[in-house]
Design a protein around this motif. Structure first.
Motif, PDB file in Angstrom:
ATOM      1  N   ARG A 284       0.858  -1.186   0.000  1.00 26.91           N
ATOM      2  CA  ARG A 284       0.000   0.000   0.000  1.00 26.91           C
ATOM      3  C   ARG A 284       0.897   1.240   0.000  1.00 26.91           C
ATOM      4  O   ARG A 284       1.876   1.309   0.722  1.00 26.91           O
ATOM      5  CB  ARG A 284      -0.912  -0.012   1.225  1.00 26.91           C
ATOM      6  N   THR A 308      -7.052   2.505  -6.026  1.00 25.08           N
ATOM      7  CA  THR A 308      -7.650   3.395  -5.029  1.00 25.08           C
ATOM      8  C   THR A 308      -7.364   2.899  -3.612  1.00 25.08           C
ATOM      9  O   THR A 308      -6.860   3.636  -2.771  1.00 25.08           O
ATOM     10  CB  THR A 308      -9.170   3.504  -5.252  1.00 25.08           C
ATOM     11  N   GLN A 311      -3.756   2.857  -2.712  1.00 24.01           N
ATOM     12  CA  GLN A 311      -3.101   4.153  -2.983  1.00 24.01           C
ATOM     13  C   GLN A 311      -1.816   3.926  -3.772  1.00 24.01           C
ATOM     14  O   GLN A 311      -0.760   4.459  -3.430  1.00 24.01           O
ATOM     15  CB  GLN A 311      -2.812   4.897  -1.684  1.00 24.01           C
TER      16      GLN A 311
ATOM     17  N   GLY B 104      -2.344   6.604  15.464  1.00 21.39           N
ATOM     18  CA  GLY B 104      -1.173   7.405  15.806  1.00 21.39           C
ATOM     19  C   GLY B 104       0.018   6.611  16.267  1.00 21.39           C
ATOM     20  O   GLY B 104       1.035   7.179  16.674  1.00 21.39           O
ATOM     21  N   ASN B 105      -0.062   5.312  16.183  1.00 20.03           N
ATOM     22  CA  ASN B 105       0.965   4.485  16.815  1.00 20.03           C
ATOM     23  C   ASN B 105       1.387   3.270  15.987  1.00 20.03           C
ATOM     24  O   ASN B 105       2.052   2.380  16.500  1.00 20.03           O
ATOM     25  CB  ASN B 105       0.422   4.007  18.171  1.00 20.03           C
ATOM     26  N   TYR B 107       2.673   1.399  12.026  1.00 17.92           N
ATOM     27  CA  TYR B 107       3.583   1.608  10.906  1.00 17.92           C
ATOM     28  C   TYR B 107       3.064   2.709   9.980  1.00 17.92           C
ATOM     29  O   TYR B 107       3.815   3.573   9.544  1.00 17.92           O
ATOM     30  CB  TYR B 107       3.751   0.302  10.123  1.00 17.92           C
ATOM     31  N   TRP B 108       1.769   2.674   9.677  1.00 19.01           N
ATOM     32  CA  TRP B 108       1.228   3.628   8.710  1.00 19.01           C
ATOM     33  C   TRP B 108       1.184   5.043   9.278  1.00 19.01           C
ATOM     34  O   TRP B 108       1.479   6.017   8.578  1.00 19.01           O
ATOM     35  CB  TRP B 108      -0.158   3.184   8.235  1.00 19.01           C
ATOM     36  N   VAL B 110       3.058   6.251  11.907  1.00 23.13           N
ATOM     37  CA  VAL B 110       4.334   6.789  12.387  1.00 23.13           C
ATOM     38  C   VAL B 110       5.424   6.708  11.330  1.00 23.13           C
ATOM     39  O   VAL B 110       6.165   7.661  11.119  1.00 23.13           O
ATOM     40  CB  VAL B 110       4.783   6.034  13.659  1.00 23.13           C
ATOM     41  N   ILE B 111       5.534   5.579  10.666  1.00 25.27           N
ATOM     42  CA  ILE B 111       6.660   5.380   9.747  1.00 25.27           C
ATOM     43  C   ILE B 111       6.299   5.873   8.345  1.00 25.27           C
ATOM     44  O   ILE B 111       6.995   6.703   7.768  1.00 25.27           O
ATOM     45  CB  ILE B 111       7.062   3.893   9.690  1.00 25.27           C
ATOM     46  N   GLU B 114       1.281   7.800   6.436  1.00 27.44           N
ATOM     47  CA  GLU B 114       0.042   7.680   5.655  1.00 27.44           C
ATOM     48  C   GLU B 114      -1.099   7.320   6.592  1.00 27.44           C
ATOM     49  O   GLU B 114      -1.533   6.161   6.659  1.00 27.44           O
ATOM     50  CB  GLU B 114       0.205   6.588   4.584  1.00 27.44           C
ATOM     51  N   ARG B 115      -1.563   8.307   7.311  1.00 28.21           N
ATOM     52  CA  ARG B 115      -2.581   8.060   8.325  1.00 28.21           C
ATOM     53  C   ARG B 115      -3.886   7.555   7.708  1.00 28.21           C
ATOM     54  O   ARG B 115      -4.707   6.956   8.392  1.00 28.21           O
ATOM     55  CB  ARG B 115      -2.798   9.324   9.148  1.00 28.21           C
ATOM     56  N   THR B 116      -4.060   7.786   6.421  1.00 28.40           N
ATOM     57  CA  THR B 116      -5.253   7.258   5.743  1.00 28.40           C
ATOM     58  C   THR B 116      -5.245   5.729   5.700  1.00 28.40           C
ATOM     59  O   THR B 116      -6.280   5.116   5.487  1.00 28.40           O
ATOM     60  CB  THR B 116      -5.320   7.740   4.282  1.00 28.40           C
ATOM     61  N   LEU B 117      -4.062   5.133   5.855  1.00 32.39           N
ATOM     62  CA  LEU B 117      -3.946   3.679   5.756  1.00 32.39           C
ATOM     63  C   LEU B 117      -3.973   2.986   7.116  1.00 32.39           C
ATOM     64  O   LEU B 117      -3.881   1.762   7.188  1.00 32.39           O
ATOM     65  CB  LEU B 117      -2.664   3.309   4.994  1.00 32.39           C
ATOM     66  N   GLU B 119      -4.993   0.959  10.063  1.00 26.66           N
ATOM     67  CA  GLU B 119      -5.979  -0.124  10.031  1.00 26.66           C
ATOM     68  C   GLU B 119      -6.884  -0.165  11.249  1.00 26.66           C
ATOM     69  O   GLU B 119      -7.834  -0.934  11.295  1.00 26.66           O
ATOM     70  CB  GLU B 119      -5.240  -1.469   9.863  1.00 26.66           C
ATOM     71  N   TRP B 318      -7.219   7.272  -1.153  1.00 20.81           N
ATOM     72  CA  TRP B 318      -8.243   6.613  -0.339  1.00 20.81           C
ATOM     73  C   TRP B 318      -8.550   7.503   0.858  1.00 20.81           C
ATOM     74  O   TRP B 318      -7.659   7.773   1.663  1.00 20.81           O
ATOM     75  CB  TRP B 318      -7.679   5.266   0.125  1.00 20.81           C
ATOM     76  N   GLU B 322      -6.216  13.960   8.702  1.00 19.57           N
ATOM     77  CA  GLU B 322      -6.512  15.241   9.353  1.00 19.57           C
ATOM     78  C   GLU B 322      -5.995  16.418   8.534  1.00 19.57           C
ATOM     79  O   GLU B 322      -6.620  17.466   8.459  1.00 19.57           O
ATOM     80  CB  GLU B 322      -5.892  15.287  10.757  1.00 19.57           C
ATOM     81  N   LYS B 323      -4.803  16.252   7.944  1.00 27.77           N
ATOM     82  CA  LYS B 323      -4.231  17.394   7.219  1.00 27.77           C
ATOM     83  C   LYS B 323      -5.072  17.751   5.993  1.00 27.77           C
ATOM     84  O   LYS B 323      -5.148  18.917   5.614  1.00 27.77           O
ATOM     85  CB  LYS B 323      -2.785  17.112   6.813  1.00 27.77           C
TER      86      LYS B 323
ATOM     87  N   PHE C  84       8.049  -1.689  15.262  1.00 30.04           N
ATOM     88  CA  PHE C  84       7.286  -0.719  14.469  1.00 30.04           C
ATOM     89  C   PHE C  84       7.251  -1.063  12.982  1.00 30.04           C
ATOM     90  O   PHE C  84       6.524  -0.443  12.222  1.00 30.04           O
ATOM     91  CB  PHE C  84       7.877   0.685  14.648  1.00 30.04           C
ATOM     92  N   GLY C 104       2.899  12.932  18.977  1.00 27.92           N
ATOM     93  CA  GLY C 104       1.901  12.252  18.159  1.00 27.92           C
ATOM     94  C   GLY C 104       0.560  12.955  18.104  1.00 27.92           C
ATOM     95  O   GLY C 104      -0.394  12.433  17.534  1.00 27.92           O
ATOM     96  N   VAL C 110       0.764  15.633  13.513  1.00 26.07           N
ATOM     97  CA  VAL C 110      -0.443  15.153  12.836  1.00 26.07           C
ATOM     98  C   VAL C 110      -0.667  15.853  11.495  1.00 26.07           C
ATOM     99  O   VAL C 110      -0.971  15.213  10.500  1.00 26.07           O
ATOM    100  CB  VAL C 110      -1.681  15.341  13.744  1.00 26.07           C
ATOM    101  N   ILE C 111      -0.519  17.159  11.479  1.00 26.64           N
ATOM    102  CA  ILE C 111      -0.876  17.910  10.276  1.00 26.64           C
ATOM    103  C   ILE C 111       0.321  18.020   9.335  1.00 26.64           C
ATOM    104  O   ILE C 111       0.262  17.624   8.170  1.00 26.64           O
ATOM    105  CB  ILE C 111      -1.392  19.316  10.638  1.00 26.64           C
ATOM    106  N   ARG C 115       7.495  15.071  12.327  1.00 25.51           N
ATOM    107  CA  ARG C 115       7.644  14.703  13.729  1.00 25.51           C
ATOM    108  C   ARG C 115       8.952  15.210  14.321  1.00 25.51           C
ATOM    109  O   ARG C 115       9.086  15.327  15.538  1.00 25.51           O
ATOM    110  CB  ARG C 115       7.512  13.190  13.872  1.00 25.51           C
ATOM    111  N   GLU C 322      11.145   8.719  13.609  1.00 27.20           N
ATOM    112  CA  GLU C 322      11.199   7.255  13.671  1.00 27.20           C
ATOM    113  C   GLU C 322      11.466   6.639  12.302  1.00 27.20           C
ATOM    114  O   GLU C 322      12.154   5.634  12.172  1.00 27.20           O
ATOM    115  CB  GLU C 322       9.872   6.697  14.217  1.00 27.20           C
ATOM    116  N   LYS C 323      10.876   7.228  11.250  1.00 29.35           N
ATOM    117  CA  LYS C 323      11.051   6.631   9.927  1.00 29.35           C
ATOM    118  C   LYS C 323      12.508   6.707   9.467  1.00 29.35           C
ATOM    119  O   LYS C 323      12.977   5.828   8.752  1.00 29.35           O
ATOM    120  CB  LYS C 323      10.125   7.287   8.901  1.00 29.35           C
TER     121      LYS C 323
END
Lengths: 382, 382, 382, 382
Positions: A284, A308, A311, B104-105, B107-108, B110-111, B114-117, B119, B318, B322-323, C84, C104, C110-111, C115, C322-323
């Motif tokens: 993804r 989609t 992504q 917020g914690n 892989y998606w 933090v790393i 892609e907060r949209t991903l 799970e 997808w 927040e941004k 992670f 976080g 977030v926005i 980080r 972290e990334k």
């Protein structure tokens, strides 16, 4: 020097599709302003040459084939003092040149900055006639006439011609696709689909760009063995041993952190079905490059929902421009230090060009190379 | 203030799939640390709500639906002094909030960034139960309990609630897909496939980003008429009037400079066949965004040769993070000054939520909106 | 296991600025939900630690210093099953962890998705007190208590701890600056200004990313000799031998194709004057990274006309998130196979931490490392 | 047609620096293959012309000044059928053209793809002699001879010449710097430093690209008033009213969300001190564009620590290439619909060119324009 320029040179000429190639002789022209005449040492045979020989593409006849070459400067035309990177040029210097000469004057060349899309570009060995001046416009010849505007580059003195020719046009093609369009970040997990010349070159560039893991999906076993021996790929999946696409996808997921799939998938297989499989192998938010779909083999069932939901970023790349060719030249010393490039090539005499084409077509060899300078008794400075 | 917090509030509750919604009453909880209780003024009805009502997605029951809302702060929990953009918050302020709360914690979050991903993200109106604290976790309610970590944003004083709700979740979805992922450059020629809420929002954002030409391909005619009236789209192609995809492609090519096709094609139609058509409409080197393929409708025959030859860039997007929600809030004053946003909405009373869903399903209205605060007699500061 | 958890562990504690460090003993806490207690094997000493010891930064006392560490899992807290990146974790696994824990929950986390800019992040060994639970929050200790939300990563089994600690925080700092912000393309000519830990790490990453030429500008001679011996840099310019900036600029231009200057200049020197020199070394259209300007040493005369005329891209990078830490862990096997990383480090016993700081301050050693586990008689699984 | 081509045309010629300009007459040449002869309707006067008149730059004399022009095709040379965007051309069509003709054959044109950096480019009105064929190579003339390779573009029929000339070369300069190099995202807060032609154009493009807020810092008050009247800028800061840089920085911070500073700062002031101030106005992680530092005014004290700590991205942009010129042409209908562009211009007769230069130098007018076609009695098709 004059004597050499009056010398006759031999070239491998395609006069009739599917008929045997002939060696013909012609006189060596003197380079006009901005042009360069070069002796060709080694000339590559590419899969495209097989198609050209079969008449699959609308090319003019007769023609000297060969869009891959390496050689030395025989005669510099008036006004030529440096290569396109600014290095001074002298007769006798080892050089290589981009096969493509975009028009430099169209929407694609000037506005879009996508010289690969120029619709009227000249291509050595592909769309330049043998029966018109300067005749010598293909690399399967003892000499080539490099027109004004040709992107030629001086090679490092300690870089043998075998290393320069080993990847052929797959080298700059991979620079365009893998480095410029797809992009590999240090630490990426990369899948390469296909182990032909483009797949090998792409996998090498993935290594060179700092990929943490390169998974090579290809075959037959001989090619994967060769890859292993020269250090290309960390994981090798043989499509003949593992004929099920689903199983190959599973293996790729197993090999990636968190079973997320690869950061980047480089399709160099040329089969539409590889695209279906590749989308499944991409994580993804990852990138899929369609680098091998040169021939139009029609549609294949693809699920756009994946684009989609996952992504995905799906990109295509076609051929290369001068900057990619230079990029390959600049990278060659690093590639050469890392991989035993000459292992990829098989040498043929010019008179065996038909056999070279046949061996390329059958996949029996990775990279046939015509040793052109052996034919010639002529000498060049240095 | 205490009195209001003891007040009973009404919410539209889904307790059984495909059954009529019911209005239920519950007491208003006091916000804990980091939380905010907000009065809901207007709540949007989205195509997804229709699917949720039909049980097409695995959601918990009972639930207060509604992932789109605008309202005012009723009570600030301890420690909440500013919104996520740093604006100070006071009770009575007009606010809107992102429906998604990523963990917020992972892989998606933090790393990959892609907060949209994410799970395990919480989504107001989609995966929060009505029978558990804080119960009020959907916008189809007089009040909503915004948990700690919710991305809520203060609205400009002079921005009416109708303007904020008009694009619903299509607004931030378009910010993510059109602005963040596809990208529109000033001067681009843009095709938008689809004239539902996502298509309308995407076309508006294409205008806002400086596209020179926006070609809207959609229908039925009423939607295109509405688009024309509020200034969305420069060229309108009605898929009912021009049912042949090839003809629509021809019209798009005719409308673009040099018949090269569009710089960017935004697919907001949701039909797999639109992707086939969209690839044809995209110019060489152009961008195609798959924004509408939310539902898995299976594979469709696509020709991957196009990706390579045309050097396409195909991207998917997808939902939103927040941004993107903040991006939409920041863009709203400009959108609002340019387009008559309230023209998109049709108001319903909460007790007519079933009708709103039915009208959404039939496409009879563009954007049904539930007027929640009319139900309530309660008052908020300001 | 219980016995080990009741064991006393020793830590190097800073209680008074500029005073000798003391070794103190405390009991090993049991990890709460989401936390991990790790044995520390090796802990790095960084130039920042010298500043912290001198009280140049406002940190709480007493404190266990050490923001660089590598060790093994002693005890997994409830709910911790993977790192992670999604790799399963077991007690005894070799791990490393990012020193930074962003909140976080703010605009930057977030926005902006930056980080590194979080203003309330926790940093092990920098802003966590020794006299508060969990006390063990620095790496100069036999054990460290990794709080919930810590980005810890399992290490490959065959990667020795010396290789992991060798670059210290300079590793992820270089990933952020060199790879993520500046970007190195295969074939680039790269100048690195500075041959301390950040310069060495940056030069290694430039090599790893496929740079065709890495020009290392630094000193004193011992550092450049070490760089040469382990294969870092293709060209080495000693600032003590060539004290004139103009002359160094000339040498760099001479070394680049067409005397155009470097594609990318990575400033890792920390001296404002290096920025002046670096802008001169950068080719037109090239990139300059200010990675070393951590301390505010005030203004220096810079000519902004260069930015416009040369169309420079000048970027800055601060710390890492972290990334980037994961990026470094993912790259380590490649770096380790290519460079003799342990050559960079000098080992010290924990009781010699003062000497390690002094040697770091004097530049006598490249990377002091405290061998923490030697102190401990305690054992861990595996 | 022949008669017109035999007609004499008048041009404003600079024969001696600092001396009055003279109107001279010459015969109209017939366009050769690939060339176009155009009637000039309006020609812009730019600040650079003031410098040229004073001999501040090494240009050949005699010369027809004028690098900004709009007119109509008088005669198409053989082989010219379309403009660079593919639109068909006919005599009588309204056109505009890029002043720059890069060589198309050097490292910068071919490899770097940065045609703005071409060192041998021809520039109309700047480095083309009046005493050599084709003589008419500047826009301050009744006719201009557009050489083969000139990027000329057909204008929309309903776009008046005043709108095309109003921004002059500041238009494509802003496209290059603001859109292509700096980049404005929908929703950005943008500061523009400078309210001359480049500042006005940049602010308009920031609006066009969807900025949420444009803060214009400039003066004197007349320019800011004009900006306000035509809708350029949301906040206006007068540097004469607020002479302290610190105070201006404070005002900008006050105007941005969370007092973080602007997402993007566009320097169009040309004063080195503006760069110092601009870095302070840029938010952490934001972008600063040096667009106005065309003249080398030497160094200014700048603090490089800011680049690192704030993670700034600082970029420069120089002139424009053909693609930026086309970008401006494509954007003009949108700009024209939004801003009253003719308000910027002041018309002069060709014989008053000296006065136009003087008024430009004094800042008394925003954009002097020479009405060239009024001089001519000649006619063109249409």
């Amino acid at each position: 020097m004059v004597t050499e320029l009056q010398a006759q040179v031999s070239a491998v000429v395609l006069s009739e599709f599917n008929a045997p190639l002939k060696i013909e002789s012609t006189s060596l022209p003197e380079p006009g302003p901005g042009a360069v005449v070069a002796r060709v040492d080694l000339a590559g045979v590419c899969g495209t040459d097989v198609h050209l020989h079969h008449g699959h593409l609308p090319i003019p006849l007769p023609i000297v084939l060969g869009h891959e070459g390496v050689g030395r400067i025989w005669h510099l035309g008036p006004g030529v003092h440096t290569d396109f990177s600014g290095n001074p040029l002298r007769e006798g210097d080892a050089i290589a040149w981009s096969s493509n000469i975009p028009c430099g004057n169209c929407y694609w060349c000037v506005i879009a900055g996508e010289r690969t899309l120029c619709e009227t570009r000249k291509v050595y060995g592909v769309n330049q006639r043998f029966d018109e001046f300067p005749r010598l416009s293909g690399a399967w010849s003892e000499a080539i006439y490099l027109q004004p505007g040709s992107a030629l580059f001086r090679l490092p003195d300690d870089l043998p011609a075998e290393h320069v020719i080993a990847l052929g046009c797959a080298g700059p093609t991979a620079v365009h696709g893998v480095i410029d369009v797809a992009g590999i970040a240090v630490g990426d997990t990369v899948v390469v689909q296909g182990s032909g010349p483009v797949g090998m070159a792409s996998a090498m560039y993935a290594h060179l760009a700092g990929a943490s893991q390169v998974i090579l999906v290809g075959g037959p076993s001989g090619r994967l063995l060769l890859a292993r021996e020269i250090g290309v790929g960390d994981v090798h999946i043989d499509i003949f041993e593992i004929p099920e696409a689903e199983e190959r996808v599973r293996l790729v997921l197993d090999a990636t952190p968190g079973r997320r799939g690869a950061d980047v998938v480089l399709e160099c297989a040329g089969v539409p079905a590889a695209v279906v499989e590749g989308w499944e192998m991409t994580r993804r938010g990852g990138t899929f490059l369609a680098l091998g779909q040169y021939t139009d083999r029609g549609a294949v069932p693809l699920n756009p929902h994946l684009i989609t939901r996952k992504q995905l970023r799906i990109v295509g790349s076609w051929g290369f421009a001068e900057k990619h060719y230079l990029g390959h030249i600049e990278a060659l010393p690093r590639l050469s230090a890392r991989f035993d490039l000459p292992r990829l090539i098989t040498r043929y005499r010019p008179e065996d060009a038909d056999k070279a084409l046949a061996d390329m077509a059958s996949g029996r060899v990775m990279k046939p190379v015509l040793a052109m300078s052996a034919v010639s008794g002529a000498d060049v400075p240095n």
